[in-house]
Write a protein that holds these residues in place. Structure first.
Motif, PDB file in Angstrom:
ATOM      1  N   ASP A  92       0.808  -1.218   0.000  1.00  0.00           N
ATOM      2  CA  ASP A  92       0.000   0.000   0.000  1.00  0.00           C
ATOM      3  C   ASP A  92       0.843   1.271   0.000  1.00  0.00           C
ATOM      4  OD1 ASP A  92      -2.402  -1.273  -0.210  1.00  0.00           O
ATOM      5  OD2 ASP A  92      -2.783  -1.337   1.950  1.00  0.00           O
TER       6      ASP A  92
ATOM      7  N   ILE B 280       0.533   6.977  -9.079  1.00  0.00           N
ATOM      8  CA  ILE B 280      -0.431   6.084  -8.438  1.00  0.00           C
ATOM      9  C   ILE B 280       0.219   5.525  -7.180  1.00  0.00           C
ATOM     10  CG2 ILE B 280      -1.752   3.934  -8.705  1.00  0.00           C
ATOM     11  CD1 ILE B 280      -1.272   4.531 -11.851  1.00  0.00           C
TER      12      ILE B 280
ATOM     13  N   ASN C 112      -3.481  -1.794  -4.929  1.00  0.00           N
ATOM     14  CA  ASN C 112      -4.713  -1.965  -5.707  1.00  0.00           C
ATOM     15  C   ASN C 112      -4.731  -1.049  -6.930  1.00  0.00           C
ATOM     16  OD1 ASN C 112      -5.697  -3.959  -4.037  1.00  0.00           O
ATOM     17  ND2 ASN C 112      -6.773  -2.510  -2.695  1.00  0.00           N
ATOM     18  N   GLY C 113      -4.390   0.220  -6.717  1.00  0.00           N
ATOM     19  CA  GLY C 113      -4.371   1.155  -7.837  1.00  0.00           C
ATOM     20  C   GLY C 113      -3.310   0.795  -8.869  1.00  0.00           C
TER      21      GLY C 113
ATOM     22  N   GLU D 216      -4.478  -2.244 -10.829  1.00  0.00           N
ATOM     23  CA  GLU D 216      -5.555  -1.827 -11.731  1.00  0.00           C
ATOM     24  C   GLU D 216      -4.966  -1.111 -12.947  1.00  0.00           C
ATOM     25  OE1 GLU D 216      -8.556   0.565  -9.862  1.00  0.00           O
ATOM     26  OE2 GLU D 216      -9.557   0.969 -11.783  1.00  0.00           O
ATOM     27  N   LYS D 217      -3.975  -0.243 -12.712  1.00  0.00           N
ATOM     28  CA  LYS D 217      -3.331   0.459 -13.826  1.00  0.00           C
ATOM     29  C   LYS D 217      -2.629  -0.531 -14.754  1.00  0.00           C
ATOM     30  CE  LYS D 217      -1.637   3.846 -16.246  1.00  0.00           C
ATOM     31  NZ  LYS D 217      -2.544   4.677 -17.061  1.00  0.00           N
TER      32      LYS D 217
END
Lengths: 125, 125
Positions: free
Chosen positions: B32, B43, B47-48, B51-52
């Motif tokens: 994180d 970013i 998670n981000g 996703e990217k």
């Protein structure tokens, strides 16, 4: 604290401005613990680094910076990772070469930084 | 302690092998607190980042690594700066694009590392 993108921009302007004008001026931004990996060759310490940078086989060089990215590399210590891409032209060469260079800047007194890590590579085809 | 060049080589094989096979497999190497700057877009967090990486607009990608350089970025903590240059091909594209990518790997238990910093750029002309 200044924004790290602003610090990175000021550093990049200083570094490449001096690199293109007189590489000896970069002596103050390296220390004996600094590391340079230049096209795979590893050098440690300000004297060896400046000797390398002032004996690269060309007389004149001009950098054109295209991208600057910065991230905190050690938030509690205030160190910053700066990654640069751009073009360079040496002497009378007409065709620019692309390069990428990554620095880790470490705080060295209020508002100052020195280069702890420095990795330079041309972007080969 | 393993040689940092060897650690960098193992990491690069793992990272791009999984990137080209299934980018979801990279979830375990980010946390994180990890940061990704992808073509200038910043970013933070696993998670981000995943996703990217899984929504980059192509189905297939193939990286060909050309250079790997490594330096200790925080010697007492055992962190490592890894800078990579290479080529990538997406989907049915025939002309490779050059890229440079820089990671800072931070120890995460014995023999393990996670990616704290990740900066990706294509080498533009």
């Amino acid at each position: 604290m200044a924004d790290i993108n602003e610090i990175a921009k000021v550093f990049v302007d200083f570094y490449y401005g001096n690199f293109d004008a007189d590489r000896n001026n970069l002596r103050n931004v390296y220390k004996d613990i600094s590391m340079l990996t230049f096209e795979g060759q590893q050098i440690q310490g300000v004297n060896g680094i400046i000797e390398k940078l002032t004996n690269l086989g060309f007389k004149r060089i001009q950098h054109k910076i295209q991208t600057i990215d910065a991230q905190p590399s050690h938030p509690s210590a205030g160190s910053i990772l700066v990654s640069v891409t751009g073009q360079l032209l040496t002497d009378d060469e007409q065709n620019p070469q692309r390069f990428s260079q990554t620095f880790q800047l470490v705080p060295d007194g209020p508002g100052n930084y020195f280069i702890f890590n420095d990795i330079f590579r041309l972007c080969y085809m």
